[in-house]
Design a protein around this motif. Structure first.
Motif, PDB file in Angstrom:
ATOM      1  N   LYS A   1      10.964  -0.355  -7.972  1.00 18.76           N
ATOM      2  CA  LYS A   1       9.355   0.157  -8.013  1.00 18.76           C
ATOM      3  C   LYS A   1       8.910   0.420  -6.680  1.00 18.76           C
ATOM      4  CE  LYS A   1       8.795  -1.756 -12.568  1.00 18.76           C
ATOM      5  NZ  LYS A   1       7.677  -2.493 -13.570  1.00 18.76           N
ATOM      6  N   MET A   2       9.323  -0.476  -5.657  1.00 14.03           N
ATOM      7  CA  MET A   2       8.541  -0.229  -4.247  1.00 14.03           C
ATOM      8  C   MET A   2       9.139   0.970  -3.744  1.00 14.03           C
ATOM      9  SD  MET A   2       8.558  -3.973  -2.799  1.00 14.03           S
ATOM     10  CE  MET A   2       8.071  -3.814  -1.085  1.00 14.03           C
ATOM     11  N   GLN A   3      10.361   1.325  -4.027  1.00 20.03           N
ATOM     12  CA  GLN A   3      11.070   2.518  -3.305  1.00 20.03           C
ATOM     13  C   GLN A   3      10.166   3.579  -4.241  1.00 20.03           C
ATOM     14  OE1 GLN A   3      15.271   2.765  -3.706  1.00 20.03           O
ATOM     15  NE2 GLN A   3      15.368   4.795  -2.929  1.00 20.03           N
ATOM     16  N   TYR A   4       9.899   3.815  -5.418  1.00 23.13           N
ATOM     17  CA  TYR A   4       9.390   4.655  -6.129  1.00 23.13           C
ATOM     18  C   TYR A   4       7.920   4.915  -5.690  1.00 23.13           C
ATOM     19  CZ  TYR A   4      12.873   5.587  -9.918  1.00 23.13           C
ATOM     20  OH  TYR A   4      13.988   5.900 -10.346  1.00 23.13           O
ATOM     21  N   GLU A   5       7.221   3.884  -5.289  1.00 22.19           N
ATOM     22  CA  GLU A   5       6.037   3.969  -4.741  1.00 22.19           C
ATOM     23  C   GLU A   5       6.008   4.653  -3.416  1.00 22.19           C
ATOM     24  OE1 GLU A   5       3.896   0.036  -4.624  1.00 22.19           O
ATOM     25  OE2 GLU A   5       4.349  -0.186  -6.970  1.00 22.19           O
ATOM     26  N   TYR A   6       6.820   4.448  -2.468  1.00 17.22           N
ATOM     27  CA  TYR A   6       7.250   4.911  -1.125  1.00 17.22           C
ATOM     28  C   TYR A   6       7.364   6.565  -1.306  1.00 17.22           C
ATOM     29  CZ  TYR A   6       9.248   6.306   3.262  1.00 17.22           C
ATOM     30  OH  TYR A   6       9.713   6.867   4.294  1.00 17.22           O
ATOM     31  N   GLN A   7       8.280   6.681  -2.103  1.00 14.20           N
ATOM     32  CA  GLN A   7       8.615   8.174  -2.383  1.00 14.20           C
ATOM     33  C   GLN A   7       7.390   9.154  -2.785  1.00 14.20           C
ATOM     34  OE1 GLN A   7      11.975   7.875  -5.023  1.00 14.20           O
ATOM     35  NE2 GLN A   7      13.570   7.908  -3.493  1.00 14.20           N
ATOM     36  N   GLU A   8       6.589   8.459  -3.745  1.00 17.80           N
ATOM     37  CA  GLU A   8       5.444   8.947  -4.307  1.00 17.80           C
ATOM     38  C   GLU A   8       4.509   9.228  -3.145  1.00 17.80           C
ATOM     39  OE1 GLU A   8       1.865   7.958  -7.339  1.00 17.80           O
ATOM     40  OE2 GLU A   8       3.759   7.750  -8.002  1.00 17.80           O
ATOM     41  N   LYS A   9       4.238   8.391  -2.095  1.00 17.48           N
ATOM     42  CA  LYS A   9       3.421   8.689  -1.209  1.00 17.48           C
ATOM     43  C   LYS A   9       4.097   9.643  -0.042  1.00 17.48           C
ATOM     44  CE  LYS A   9       1.381   3.814  -1.350  1.00 17.48           C
ATOM     45  NZ  LYS A   9       1.279   2.613  -0.682  1.00 17.48           N
ATOM     46  N   TYR A  10       5.360   9.349   0.192  1.00 18.00           N
ATOM     47  CA  TYR A  10       6.057  10.487   0.542  1.00 18.00           C
ATOM     48  C   TYR A  10       5.908  11.982   0.414  1.00 18.00           C
ATOM     49  CZ  TYR A  10       9.812  12.663   3.451  1.00 18.00           C
ATOM     50  OH  TYR A  10      10.601  13.597   4.098  1.00 18.00           O
ATOM     51  N   GLN A  11       6.102  11.854  -0.805  1.00 20.92           N
ATOM     52  CA  GLN A  11       5.756  13.283  -1.472  1.00 20.92           C
ATOM     53  C   GLN A  11       4.490  13.822  -1.522  1.00 20.92           C
ATOM     54  OE1 GLN A  11       8.060  15.420  -2.667  1.00 20.92           O
ATOM     55  NE2 GLN A  11       9.713  14.216  -2.036  1.00 20.92           N
ATOM     56  N   ASP A  12       3.414  12.867  -1.353  1.00 21.93           N
ATOM     57  CA  ASP A  12       1.993  13.443  -1.093  1.00 21.93           C
ATOM     58  C   ASP A  12       1.791  13.800   0.284  1.00 21.93           C
ATOM     59  OD1 ASP A  12       1.537  12.635  -3.918  1.00 21.93           O
ATOM     60  OD2 ASP A  12       0.623  10.814  -3.385  1.00 21.93           O
ATOM     61  N   LEU A  13       2.299  13.127   1.203  1.00 18.28           N
ATOM     62  CA  LEU A  13       1.912  13.639   2.574  1.00 18.28           C
ATOM     63  C   LEU A  13       2.809  14.808   3.021  1.00 18.28           C
ATOM     64  CD1 LEU A  13       2.685  10.216   4.311  1.00 18.28           C
ATOM     65  CD2 LEU A  13       0.588  11.618   4.386  1.00 18.28           C
ATOM     66  N   LEU A  14       3.956  15.079   2.170  1.00 17.02           N
ATOM     67  CA  LEU A  14       4.543  16.298   2.266  1.00 17.02           C
ATOM     68  C   LEU A  14       3.860  17.665   1.824  1.00 17.02           C
ATOM     69  CD1 LEU A  14       8.437  15.648   1.587  1.00 17.02           C
ATOM     70  CD2 LEU A  14       7.378  16.292   3.994  1.00 17.02           C
ATOM     71  N   GLU A  15       3.194  17.145   0.584  1.00 18.26           N
ATOM     72  CA  GLU A  15       2.321  18.024   0.324  1.00 18.26           C
ATOM     73  C   GLU A  15       1.006  18.389   0.998  1.00 18.26           C
ATOM     74  OE1 GLU A  15       0.920  21.307  -2.260  1.00 18.26           O
ATOM     75  OE2 GLU A  15       2.899  20.490  -2.542  1.00 18.26           O
ATOM     76  N   ASP A  16       0.382  17.490   1.491  1.00 20.25           N
ATOM     77  CA  ASP A  16      -0.509  17.793   2.507  1.00 20.25           C
ATOM     78  C   ASP A  16      -0.333  18.484   3.588  1.00 20.25           C
ATOM     79  OD1 ASP A  16      -2.391  15.962   0.647  1.00 20.25           O
ATOM     80  OD2 ASP A  16      -2.118  14.197   1.921  1.00 20.25           O
ATOM     81  N   GLN A  17       0.997  18.105   4.321  1.00 19.40           N
ATOM     82  CA  GLN A  17       1.499  18.651   5.580  1.00 19.40           C
ATOM     83  C   GLN A  17       1.771  20.428   5.006  1.00 19.40           C
ATOM     84  OE1 GLN A  17       5.492  18.205   6.249  1.00 19.40           O
ATOM     85  NE2 GLN A  17       5.301  18.221   8.356  1.00 19.40           N
ATOM     86  N   ARG A  18       2.177  20.596   4.139  1.00 22.05           N
ATOM     87  CA  ARG A  18       2.541  21.936   3.616  1.00 22.05           C
ATOM     88  C   ARG A  18       1.065  22.665   3.465  1.00 22.05           C
ATOM     89  NH1 ARG A  18       2.025  24.549  -1.304  1.00 22.05           N
ATOM     90  NH2 ARG A  18       3.267  26.205  -1.529  1.00 22.05           N
TER      91      ARG A  18
END
Length: 154
Positions: free
Chosen positions: A96-113
């Protein structure tokens, strides 16, 4: 004396109900294996079944994936039976912690894009991530694609 017997009977009934509820939360790994083999034979998914593991913590491990041609488009589901419920709980927390991390990572990638596009740079589309599930039933942890979970467990 009658009150004591009533209290003891009530406690006994509560214990029996608790134990019966606890036993309902487990997964029949043999039934899951049969379901996976049937779905694999139909060509709906690919199942990798590991039952003879040389690991003291993991009893059985089933890995399931869709048959997408592109490796990045595949969805995965893992069904793992651990040696104890406590170990399964720890693994569930880690996942669950890994999924939360991945979700935050994807959000940052979208912001970067979005920022790159705003600055005039061209960027390729990001891969859409599939909807995920993470469930524990007794000593069995199930995590991965929600679509595959629903296909296997109905």
């Amino acid at each position: 004396m009658k009150k004591i017997l009533t209290v003891l009977t009530a406690v006994l009934l509560l214990c029996c109900m608790g134990l019966s509820l606890a036993s309902c939360g487990s997964v029949d790994m043999n039934e899951v294996k049969t379901t996976l083999e049937q779905l694999d034979e139909k060509g709906e998914l690919t199942a990798n079944i590991d039952e003879d593991l040389d690991d003291k913590t993991t009893l059985k491990r089933f890995a399931v994936n869709t048959k997408a041609e592109d490796y990045d488009d595949r969805e995965y589901l893992y069904i793992i039976q651990y040696a104890s419920t406590k170990y399964a709980k720890i693994q569930e927390k880690i996942q669950k912690m890994q999924y939360e991390y991945q979700e935050k990572y994807q959000d940052l990638l979208e912001d970067q894009r979005e920022e790159r596009l705003a600055l005039g740079a061209s960027v390729s589309e990001l891969n859409e991530d599939y909807e995920k599930v993470c469930k524990r039933k007794g000593d069995v942890l199930i995590y991965g694609s929600k679509a595959l979970y629903e296909k296997v467990f109905g």
